[in-house]
Structures are given as C-alpha cells and as structure tokens.
Motif scaffolding. Structure first.
Motif, short mmCIF file in Angstrom:
data_model
loop_
_atom_site.label_atom_id
_atom_site.label_comp_id
_atom_site.label_asym_id
_atom_site.label_seq_id
_atom_site.Cartn_x
_atom_site.Cartn_y
_atom_site.Cartn_z
N ARG A 1 0.82 -1.21 0.00
CA ARG A 1 0.00 0.00 0.00
C ARG A 1 0.85 1.26 0.00
O ARG A 1 0.54 2.23 -0.66
N ARG A 2 1.95 1.23 0.75
CA ARG A 2 2.84 2.39 0.79
C ARG A 2 3.44 2.63 -0.60
O ARG A 2 3.53 3.76 -1.07
N GLU B 1 2.17 1.72 -3.52
CA GLU B 1 1.12 2.22 -4.41
C GLU B 1 0.83 3.69 -4.16
O GLU B 1 0.61 4.46 -5.08
N ARG B 2 0.83 4.09 -2.90
CA ARG B 2 0.55 5.49 -2.56
C ARG B 2 1.65 6.39 -3.08
O ARG B 2 1.38 7.48 -3.59
N LYS B 3 2.90 5.94 -2.99
CA LYS B 3 4.01 6.76 -3.49
C LYS B 3 3.99 6.83 -5.00
O LYS B 3 4.33 7.85 -5.58
N SER C 1 -1.31 8.67 -7.03
CA SER C 1 -2.61 9.04 -7.55
C SER C 1 -2.62 10.53 -7.84
O SER C 1 -3.64 11.11 -8.10
N HIS D 1 -2.11 12.67 -5.67
CA HIS D 1 -2.54 13.33 -4.44
C HIS D 1 -1.32 13.60 -3.58
O HIS D 1 -0.49 12.75 -3.37
N GLU E 1 0.18 13.90 -0.16
CA GLU E 1 -0.19 13.42 1.17
C GLU E 1 0.12 14.46 2.22
O GLU E 1 1.15 15.13 2.18
#
Length: 92
Positions: free
Chosen positions: A33-34, A36-38, A41, A43, A45
C-alpha cells in the motif's frame, strides 16, 4: 520422547508458524500500500500530525467517499430515537 510431549510441541509450532505467516502477510500488505501510494494518484499526502513532544501520530485521513448524508426525521421519530438513547444510556 512420549506421545504427550510431542502433541503440545506440534501444536505450539503450528500456532507460531501461523502467527509468523499472518505477520508477514500484514507487513507485505502495508509495504504494498505504501508503494502504491508513493507511485501516485497525484494526491499530495498531508504530513503526519505531531504531538507536543514531536512524537508522530497517525496521519490525517482523506475523505474519498460521498459527502455525509442527512435524513430528516418526523417529530415522532425524533421522540422515539431520544427514548432509545435514554434507554441505552441507562444500561451502559
């Protein structure tokens, strides 16, 4: 070694193995998940909120879902709900 000694050892080893597998799966999920977040999207953070002594806490949560819904209640429904709240308050 008697039969009575091998059964608890086998059970203990099995439980420890299952716990280790569950921990490894959880860690893999967190890392995935980390990553994918990096990857992004797009966005940005928000930085984590810090306690007064500089200890980081849980980052603020983003709202991705629909806005909160509101339901208008009749006077009778409001009274009934207030009665439930009072009853639950007596027991809890």
């Amino acid at each position: 070694m008697s039969e009575h000694e091998t059964s608890p050892r086998t059970t203990g080893a099995t439980v420890l193995t299952l716990v280790a597998v569950a921990c490894a799966a959880g860690l893999a999920d967190v890392l995935r998940r980390r990553r994918e977040r990096k990857r992004g999207s797009g966005h940005v953070e928000e930085p984590p909120v810090h306690m007064p002594h500089g200890t980081p806490t849980i980052p603020r949560q983003r709202r991705n879902g629909s806005p909160a819904e509101a339901v208008r209640l009749t006077e009778a429904e409001r009274d009934a709900f207030a009665g439930l709240v009072r009853r639950f308050g007596e027991y809890g």
